[in-house]
Design an enzyme around this catalytic site. Structure first.
Site, PDB file in Angstrom:
ATOM      1  N   HIS A 168       0.931  -1.345   0.007  1.00 12.97           N
ATOM      2  CA  HIS A 168       0.105  -0.021  -0.023  1.00 12.97           C
ATOM      3  C   HIS A 168       0.918   1.022   0.025  1.00 12.97           C
ATOM      4  O   HIS A 168       1.937   1.295   0.517  1.00 12.97           O
ATOM      5  CB  HIS A 168      -0.720  -0.035   1.223  1.00 12.97           C
ATOM      6  CG  HIS A 168      -1.961   1.027   1.200  1.00 12.97           C
ATOM      7  ND1 HIS A 168      -1.860   2.310   1.388  1.00 12.97           N
ATOM      8  CD2 HIS A 168      -3.212   0.813   0.845  1.00 12.97           C
ATOM      9  CE1 HIS A 168      -2.848   2.983   1.250  1.00 12.97           C
ATOM     10  NE2 HIS A 168      -3.843   2.085   0.820  1.00 12.97           N
TER      11      HIS A 168
ATOM     12  N   GLU B 102      -4.112   2.445  -7.461  1.00 14.77           N
ATOM     13  CA  GLU B 102      -4.558   3.357  -6.612  1.00 14.77           C
ATOM     14  C   GLU B 102      -3.684   4.478  -6.566  1.00 14.77           C
ATOM     15  O   GLU B 102      -2.545   4.608  -6.346  1.00 14.77           O
ATOM     16  CB  GLU B 102      -4.368   2.884  -5.020  1.00 14.77           C
ATOM     17  CG  GLU B 102      -5.371   1.589  -4.762  1.00 14.77           C
ATOM     18  CD  GLU B 102      -5.442   1.661  -3.144  1.00 14.77           C
ATOM     19  OE1 GLU B 102      -6.529   2.193  -2.714  1.00 14.77           O
ATOM     20  OE2 GLU B 102      -4.608   1.636  -2.431  1.00 14.77           O
TER      21      GLU B 102
HETATM   22  P1  PGA Z   1      -9.550   6.164   0.401  1.00 13.64           P
HETATM   23  O1  PGA Z   1      -8.421   4.899   0.650  1.00 13.64           O
HETATM   24  O2  PGA Z   1     -10.726   5.338  -0.130  1.00 13.64           O
HETATM   25  O3  PGA Z   1      -9.873   6.764   1.688  1.00 13.64           O
HETATM   26  O4  PGA Z   1      -9.135   7.035  -0.728  1.00 13.64           O
HETATM   27  C1  PGA Z   1      -8.225   3.832  -0.416  1.00 13.64           C
HETATM   28  C2  PGA Z   1      -6.873   3.195   0.046  1.00 13.64           C
HETATM   29  O5  PGA Z   1      -6.117   3.826   0.610  1.00 13.64           O
HETATM   30  O6  PGA Z   1      -6.723   1.888  -0.227  1.00 13.64           O
END
Ligand code: PGA
Length: 254
Positions: free
Chosen positions: A95, A167
């Site tokens: 992540h 992401e």
């Molecule tokens: P968020 O986080 O939906 O709050 O943007 C997503 C993540 O970090 O996996």
């Protein structure tokens, strides 16, 4: 379309009693979740109790990280084997918050993915560019590097599954909606890169690509309406049971 995968990443946002309360509420609503694969990723400290709460439901358990060895002198680390004892089926790996705040390297990420595959836990590899990288035109370079370094040299058995969560770092927690055309295009690039790393059949049948970054009940439909977006990773909007259930209801509609 296969069942969309909806993963809730609770991060370090809830205390113990709020986590257990949320797990109970999500479980209560779970009868309505058929047709959607729902995964909850609580903190390690609540893994065992959340596992007890969701037992017998169609909700699965995930973890937010793990170590890259099964056992040994690694003070403070969590073995994926211990996670397996609590029925953890998915583990988030790489992540961006860990890459940025804890210096998690691509070598560490590779070792985690490799070990998880050997013990039948599905790694959810998180990749994505920062705002600066995007501004500098490096988005594709970054995604290529992150994917290659994580998966290079890995072999998937028939029962192994992989998830790639795209992401964009600058969207996480920002409340921003991204143009679904751009997300679709990026998912296509990721799929193409995966074809360089694995056999086509493996990519088509054993790998899912999902999207994460400020996903909520308002914007989820526009993302997963694109068949190449096979699910979502949800942070902030997964912390409220009603909101999270609305996200799942939206996913079911499609
Ligand atoms: P968020 O986080 O939906 O709050 O943007 C997503 C993540 O970090 O996996």
């Amino acid at each position: 379309m296969e069942n969309p995968l909806i993963i809730a990443n609770w991060k370090m946002k809830l205390n113990a009693s709020d986590s257990l309360d949320l797990a109970k509420r999500v479980k209560k609503a779970s009868a309505k979740y058929n047709g959607v694969e729902v995964v909850l990723c609580p903190s390690f400290t609540e893994i065992a109790q959340v596992n007890e709460i969701i037992k017998g439901s169609n909700i699965k358990l995930g973890a937010q990280d793990c170590f890259w060895e099964e056992q040994g002198s690694f003070t403070g680390e969590i073995s994926p084997k211990s996670l397996q004892d609590y029925d953890v089926k998915y583990v988030l790996v790489g992540h961006s918050e860990r890459r940025q705040n804890l210096g998690e390297t691509e070598e560490m990420i590779h070792k985690k993915v490799r070990l998880l595959l050997t013990i039948d836990i599905t790694p959810v590899l998180c990749i994505g560019e920062t705002f600066e990288e995007r501004q500098d035109g490096l988005k594709d370079v970054v995604l290529t590097r992150q994917l290659h370094n994580a998966f290079n040299g890995l072999w998937l058995n028939k029962s192994d599954r992989l998830v790639v969560a795209y992401e964009p770092v600058w969207v996480i927690g920002s409340g921003q909606d991204i143009d679904p055309d751009e997300i679709e295009h990026t998912h296509q690039i990721i799929r193409q890169l995966l074809y360089d790393l694995f056999e086509d059949r493996v990519v088509d049948e054993q790998v899912k690509i999902i999207y994460g970054g400020s996903v909520d009940s308002e914007n989820i439909a526009q993302y997963i309406a694109r068949p190449i977006v096979q699910g979502v990773l949800v942070g902030g909007a997964s912390l409220d049971a009603t909101h999270f259930s609305t996200i799942i209801a939206q996913a079911k509609k499609l």
